[in-house]
Design a protein around this motif. Structure first.
Motif, PDB file in Angstrom:
ATOM      1  N   ASP A 129      52.271  10.326  55.334  1.00  0.00           N
ATOM      2  CA  ASP A 129      52.614  11.416  56.239  1.00  0.00           C
ATOM      3  C   ASP A 129      52.912  12.692  55.452  1.00  0.00           C
ATOM      4  OD1 ASP A 129      53.328  12.186  59.091  1.00  0.00           O
ATOM      5  OD2 ASP A 129      55.057  12.890  57.957  1.00  0.00           O
ATOM      6  N   ALA A 130      52.394  13.816  55.954  1.00  0.00           N
ATOM      7  CA  ALA A 130      52.563  15.105  55.267  1.00  0.00           C
ATOM      8  C   ALA A 130      53.068  16.175  56.217  1.00  0.00           C
ATOM      9  CB  ALA A 130      51.246  15.534  54.632  1.00  0.00           C
ATOM     10  N   GLY A 131      53.898  15.811  57.178  1.00  0.00           N
ATOM     11  CA  GLY A 131      54.511  16.800  58.048  1.00  0.00           C
ATOM     12  C   GLY A 131      53.521  17.445  59.005  1.00  0.00           C
ATOM     13  N   ASN A 132      53.827  18.654  59.415  1.00  0.00           N
ATOM     14  CA  ASN A 132      52.980  19.352  60.374  1.00  0.00           C
ATOM     15  C   ASN A 132      52.854  20.822  59.996  1.00  0.00           C
ATOM     16  OD1 ASN A 132      55.073  21.012  61.918  1.00  0.00           O
ATOM     17  ND2 ASN A 132      55.918  18.944  62.109  1.00  0.00           N
ATOM     18  N   ALA A 133      52.051  21.540  60.742  1.00  0.00           N
ATOM     19  CA  ALA A 133      51.667  22.890  60.354  1.00  0.00           C
ATOM     20  C   ALA A 133      52.807  23.895  60.413  1.00  0.00           C
ATOM     21  CB  ALA A 133      50.515  23.368  61.232  1.00  0.00           C
ATOM     22  N   THR A 134      53.882  23.621  61.144  1.00  0.00           N
ATOM     23  CA  THR A 134      55.030  24.526  61.160  1.00  0.00           C
ATOM     24  C   THR A 134      56.024  24.141  60.068  1.00  0.00           C
ATOM     25  OG1 THR A 134      54.845  24.999  63.514  1.00  0.00           O
ATOM     26  CG2 THR A 134      56.990  25.359  62.497  1.00  0.00           C
ATOM     27  N   TRP A 135      56.305  22.883  60.012  1.00  0.00           N
ATOM     28  CA  TRP A 135      57.292  22.388  59.059  1.00  0.00           C
ATOM     29  C   TRP A 135      56.853  22.672  57.626  1.00  0.00           C
ATOM     30  CZ3 TRP A 135      59.022  16.548  59.270  1.00  0.00           C
ATOM     31  CH2 TRP A 135      60.181  16.380  58.516  1.00  0.00           C
ATOM     32  N   THR A 136      55.579  22.414  57.360  1.00  0.00           N
ATOM     33  CA  THR A 136      55.061  22.582  56.007  1.00  0.00           C
ATOM     34  C   THR A 136      53.909  23.577  56.012  1.00  0.00           C
ATOM     35  OG1 THR A 136      53.759  20.604  56.410  1.00  0.00           O
ATOM     36  CG2 THR A 136      55.766  20.335  55.170  1.00  0.00           C
ATOM     37  N   LEU A 137      54.088  24.688  56.723  1.00  0.00           N
ATOM     38  CA  LEU A 137      53.022  25.659  56.867  1.00  0.00           C
ATOM     39  C   LEU A 137      52.609  26.186  55.498  1.00  0.00           C
ATOM     40  CD1 LEU A 137      51.265  27.148  58.918  1.00  0.00           C
ATOM     41  CD2 LEU A 137      52.967  28.956  58.950  1.00  0.00           C
ATOM     42  N   GLY A 138      51.316  26.079  55.193  1.00  0.00           N
ATOM     43  CA  GLY A 138      50.818  26.385  53.871  1.00  0.00           C
ATOM     44  C   GLY A 138      51.183  27.777  53.375  1.00  0.00           C
ATOM     45  N   LEU A 139      51.670  27.854  52.164  1.00  0.00           N
ATOM     46  CA  LEU A 139      51.964  29.100  51.456  1.00  0.00           C
ATOM     47  C   LEU A 139      53.144  29.875  52.027  1.00  0.00           C
ATOM     48  CD1 LEU A 139      48.326  30.427  50.845  1.00  0.00           C
ATOM     49  CD2 LEU A 139      49.756  29.145  49.278  1.00  0.00           C
ATOM     50  N   ARG A 140      53.922  29.287  52.943  1.00  0.00           N
ATOM     51  CA  ARG A 140      55.056  30.054  53.481  1.00  0.00           C
ATOM     52  C   ARG A 140      56.037  30.421  52.369  1.00  0.00           C
ATOM     53  NH1 ARG A 140      57.970  27.819  58.611  1.00  0.00           N
ATOM     54  NH2 ARG A 140      58.274  26.047  57.243  1.00  0.00           N
ATOM     55  N   ARG A 141      56.374  29.440  51.545  1.00  0.00           N
ATOM     56  CA  ARG A 141      57.347  29.735  50.498  1.00  0.00           C
ATOM     57  C   ARG A 141      56.772  30.728  49.495  1.00  0.00           C
ATOM     58  NH1 ARG A 141      60.329  24.708  48.184  1.00  0.00           N
ATOM     59  NH2 ARG A 141      61.352  24.945  50.202  1.00  0.00           N
ATOM     60  N   GLU A 142      55.476  30.580  49.176  1.00  0.00           N
ATOM     61  CA  GLU A 142      54.860  31.500  48.235  1.00  0.00           C
ATOM     62  C   GLU A 142      54.755  32.918  48.811  1.00  0.00           C
ATOM     63  OE1 GLU A 142      53.010  27.442  47.377  1.00  0.00           O
ATOM     64  OE2 GLU A 142      53.775  28.547  49.088  1.00  0.00           O
ATOM     65  N   ASP A 143      54.443  33.017  50.108  1.00  0.00           N
ATOM     66  CA  ASP A 143      54.233  34.325  50.730  1.00  0.00           C
ATOM     67  C   ASP A 143      55.546  35.021  51.063  1.00  0.00           C
ATOM     68  OD1 ASP A 143      51.245  33.472  52.617  1.00  0.00           O
ATOM     69  OD2 ASP A 143      51.548  33.967  50.517  1.00  0.00           O
ATOM     70  N   ASP A 144      56.544  34.260  51.418  1.00  0.00           N
ATOM     71  CA  ASP A 144      57.786  34.859  51.895  1.00  0.00           C
ATOM     72  C   ASP A 144      58.956  34.093  51.293  1.00  0.00           C
ATOM     73  OD1 ASP A 144      59.892  36.017  53.151  1.00  0.00           O
ATOM     74  OD2 ASP A 144      59.281  35.505  55.189  1.00  0.00           O
ATOM     75  N   ALA A 157      61.944  34.446  51.421  1.00  0.00           N
ATOM     76  CA  ALA A 157      63.105  34.310  52.299  1.00  0.00           C
ATOM     77  C   ALA A 157      62.953  33.159  53.280  1.00  0.00           C
ATOM     78  CB  ALA A 157      63.331  35.615  53.066  1.00  0.00           C
ATOM     79  N   ASP A 158      61.748  32.652  53.415  1.00  0.00           N
ATOM     80  CA  ASP A 158      61.504  31.569  54.357  1.00  0.00           C
ATOM     81  C   ASP A 158      61.738  30.243  53.644  1.00  0.00           C
ATOM     82  OD1 ASP A 158      60.413  29.625  56.082  1.00  0.00           O
ATOM     83  OD2 ASP A 158      59.034  31.097  56.944  1.00  0.00           O
ATOM     84  N   ASN A 159      62.565  29.399  54.212  1.00  0.00           N
ATOM     85  CA  ASN A 159      62.910  28.142  53.571  1.00  0.00           C
ATOM     86  C   ASN A 159      61.958  27.000  53.890  1.00  0.00           C
ATOM     87  OD1 ASN A 159      65.167  29.154  52.269  1.00  0.00           O
ATOM     88  ND2 ASN A 159      66.452  28.871  54.084  1.00  0.00           N
ATOM     89  N   GLY A 160      60.821  27.297  54.520  1.00  0.00           N
ATOM     90  CA  GLY A 160      59.864  26.244  54.825  1.00  0.00           C
ATOM     91  C   GLY A 160      59.275  25.638  53.568  1.00  0.00           C
ATOM     92  N   ILE A 161      58.695  24.457  53.721  1.00  0.00           N
ATOM     93  CA  ILE A 161      58.084  23.760  52.594  1.00  0.00           C
ATOM     94  C   ILE A 161      56.679  24.300  52.405  1.00  0.00           C
ATOM     95  CG2 ILE A 161      57.408  21.506  51.689  1.00  0.00           C
ATOM     96  CD1 ILE A 161      59.450  20.300  53.665  1.00  0.00           C
ATOM     97  N   GLY A 162      56.331  24.731  51.209  1.00  0.00           N
ATOM     98  CA  GLY A 162      55.019  25.281  50.934  1.00  0.00           C
ATOM     99  C   GLY A 162      54.024  24.212  50.562  1.00  0.00           C
ATOM    100  N   LEU A 163      52.749  24.605  50.477  1.00  0.00           N
ATOM    101  CA  LEU A 163      51.688  23.668  50.130  1.00  0.00           C
ATOM    102  C   LEU A 163      51.901  23.048  48.761  1.00  0.00           C
ATOM    103  CD1 LEU A 163      48.431  25.468  51.328  1.00  0.00           C
ATOM    104  CD2 LEU A 163      49.509  23.477  52.350  1.00  0.00           C
ATOM    105  N   SER A 164      52.306  23.856  47.799  1.00  0.00           N
ATOM    106  CA  SER A 164      52.489  23.329  46.446  1.00  0.00           C
ATOM    107  C   SER A 164      53.595  22.290  46.408  1.00  0.00           C
ATOM    108  CB  SER A 164      52.787  24.467  45.463  1.00  0.00           C
ATOM    109  OG  SER A 164      51.678  25.332  45.375  1.00  0.00           O
ATOM    110  N   ASP A 165      54.702  22.569  47.123  1.00  0.00           N
ATOM    111  CA  ASP A 165      55.799  21.601  47.171  1.00  0.00           C
ATOM    112  C   ASP A 165      55.342  20.286  47.792  1.00  0.00           C
ATOM    113  OD1 ASP A 165      57.973  23.432  46.259  1.00  0.00           O
ATOM    114  OD2 ASP A 165      57.417  24.478  48.089  1.00  0.00           O
ATOM    115  N   MET A 166      54.619  20.386  48.922  1.00  0.00           N
ATOM    116  CA  MET A 166      54.157  19.185  49.580  1.00  0.00           C
ATOM    117  C   MET A 166      53.180  18.419  48.693  1.00  0.00           C
ATOM    118  SD  MET A 166      54.112  16.975  51.951  1.00  0.00           S
ATOM    119  CE  MET A 166      55.060  17.682  53.296  1.00  0.00           C
ATOM    120  N   ALA A 167      52.254  19.130  48.042  1.00  0.00           N
ATOM    121  CA  ALA A 167      51.305  18.464  47.158  1.00  0.00           C
ATOM    122  C   ALA A 167      52.025  17.725  46.041  1.00  0.00           C
ATOM    123  CB  ALA A 167      50.324  19.481  46.585  1.00  0.00           C
TER     124      ALA A 167
END
Length: 509
Positions: free
Chosen positions: A344-359, A361-371
């Motif tokens: 399981d790799a979460g969903n598009a909001t929870w682990t929305l790709g590049l959120r942490r890299e792009d922003d 201030a956003d505490n979401g899990i980024g693609l790199s973290d999930m990978a």
């Protein structure tokens, strides 16, 4: 938790069900071959890269089968009247009545010739669920057909593959390669859980006004079964479920959901007591599958909730979780090629790709973290990832997230991966509280205006499968003080079946 029928993926080939009572010569076949195979590849030696085991391939062409040089060869003289007067064959084929099979091979002949390929009984009436004439010439070509078996070798008959080469007008040399007979693949369909919560409710409420539509729209399409601490003997329960699926010639989908500290103690909290208990439970889960065809969704939420931003695991418990997921991935991988595992790799909001890299201030899990977390959980041992489990994001959004995640996994880990999407409840996409655009999408609490998505089938756009993973009508649970939850809706605890919620998902109301 925050988070029908199946079509063959490829050219549609007519199903053939010819029945021919043909004599067959097996004098040169060994009296006892290897144990017959029921699942997956039924002729595993068909590439002929090494000599086939004794007792598999035989010849009645006047000489033994020649499998030197990585192909199966035979020479046939003139003087035979019937196709079956000169044959190459493979005994020890096990068939299930009603199951679909695919026969494929490459072949050529020294001069233009017509031969017959069959899958048939090896004795008695020689009933042939499949028989097809093929015209060969000196150019090697690939041939493939899908057919439904009309015989069941469990009832006492034995079966064989034959290439019937007799009746030629001139001496002819034949060459065959990459002979394959497969079954228990997705084209046979997904196994429907006969004991799902929806089925149990339907059986107990025959006169309810909602029963007919819940039966036909949900119970008859519920193709995934969840296993957890409620299974007091998980090995026996898994074995029983997988056995029922294989007896039906279909593929079961199972969810393993017993990780310690599950759901961060939320509405779906629970799990095994500790790592030792989990590994013992997982060993029983794996033993119940016993190498038979199955799709396994491994521990919804477990990887995403191991991120430091989730803050529900101590550093020690985080490392223990990765170790447990690695253990599970490793032991499922050891079951062989017919067991497909999706972490399981979460969903598009929870682990929305590049959120942490792009922003930042956003505490979401980024693609790199999930990978990276997937890498520590054994993604290289799995077949892919599962996305949108128990959530509501549209298939397009989920595919987009999974596609970008797969690219990041390849970039950081060097691992090629695919994915499955939970389509059980995403027919209307994700939910936001009306009039509150800051609410974000609400993926739990049984939100209103959601709808059933595509029933389980082969996926598209890079997805291996679209699956009903969260069983429609099973409640997500609610928190009374959570303002993001809809005011209306059932109060059932997580995992309980709600006919009200089921009816709303059917109607999209």
């Amino acid at each position: 938790m925050r988070t029908a029928s199946l079509l063959y993926a490829g050219s549609v080939i007519p199903l053939l069900a010819a029945s021919l009572a043909l004599p067959v010569h097996t004098a040169q076949a060994a009296s006892q071959g290897p144990a017959p195979l029921l699942y997956g590849e039924l002729a595993p030696e068909g590439a002929f890269t090494t000599a086939p085991p004794e007792g598999t391939w035989w010849s009645s062409t006047g000489s033994g089968p020649d499998h030197t040089g990585g192909t199966l060869k035979a020479s046939v003289a003139t003087g035979t009247n019937n196709r079956w007067d000169a044959q190459l064959g493979r005994d020890g084929i096990a068939l299930r009545a009603g199951a679909l099979y695919t026969l494929s091979f490459e072949a050529r002949s020294s001069v233009a010739s017509t031969v017959r390929a069959t899958v048939q009984q090896a004795s008695g009436s020689f009933e042939a669920p499949f028989a097809q004439d093929v015209t060969l010439d000196p150019v090697s070509r690939r041939y493939q057909w899908t057919f439904r078996s009309t015989i069941d070798t469990a009832a006492g008959a034995s079966a064989q593959i034959t290439f019937q080469l007799g009746g030629q007008n001139a001496p002819t040399d034949f060459t065959f390669d990459n002979v394959s007979l497969t079954t228990s693949t997705a084209r046979e369909g997904f196994f429907v859980d006969p004991g799902s919560n929806a089925r149990t409710w339907v059986d107990a409420h025959p006169t309810d006004d909602r029963t007919d539509k819940i039966r036909t729209r949900i119970a008859d399409r519920t193709t995934v079964k969840w296993f957890g601490g409620w299974n007091t003997d998980v090995q026996t329960d898994v074995d029983s479920y997988v056995s029922a699926a294989t007896a039906a010639g279909q593929v079961p989908t199972l969810v393993a959901y017993n990780i310690p500290g599950r759901d961060c103690g939320g509405a779906s909290g629970g799990g095994a007591a500790d790592a030792e208990a989990y590994k013992k439970w997982m060993a029983g889960f794996v033993a119940g599958i016993a190498g038979r065809p199955a799709i396994v969704i491994l521990e919804p939420d477990a990887v995403a909730q191991a991120d430091v931003e989730e803050n529900c695991l101590t550093p020690e418990r985080r490392e223990a979780r990765f170790d447990m997921l690695w253990y599970a991935s490793q032991h499922l991988d050891a079951q062989g090629p017919y067991v497909k595992t999706y972490l399981d790799a979460g969903n598009a909001t929870w682990t929305l790709g590049l959120r942490r890299e792009d922003d930042p201030a956003d505490n979401g899990i980024g693609l790199s973290d999930m990978a990276d977390m997937l890498g520590r959980s054994g993604i290289h041992l799995a077949d892919g990832v599962a996305v949108n489990v128990a959530n509501y994001h549209s298939t397009d959004i989920s595919n987009d997230y999974a596609r970008r995640l797969a690219a990041r996994v390849k970039e950081r880990l060097g691992v090629d991966t695919t994915w499955v999407v939970d389509t059980s409840r995403n027919g209307n996409g994700a939910y936001k509280i009306p009039g509150d655009e800051t609410s974000g999408q609400v993926g739990f609490c049984n939100p209103s205006l959601r709808k059933l998505g595509s029933a389980s089938r082969v996926g598209e756009d890079g997805a291996a499968y679209y699956l009903w993973i969260k069983n429609p009508g099973d409640s997500d649970g609610r928190h009374a003080d959570d303002t993001r939850c809809p005011a209306e809706g059932p109060q059932y605890k997580a995992g309980d079946f709600s006919p009200e919620f089921a009816a709303r998902l059917i109607d999209g109301s």
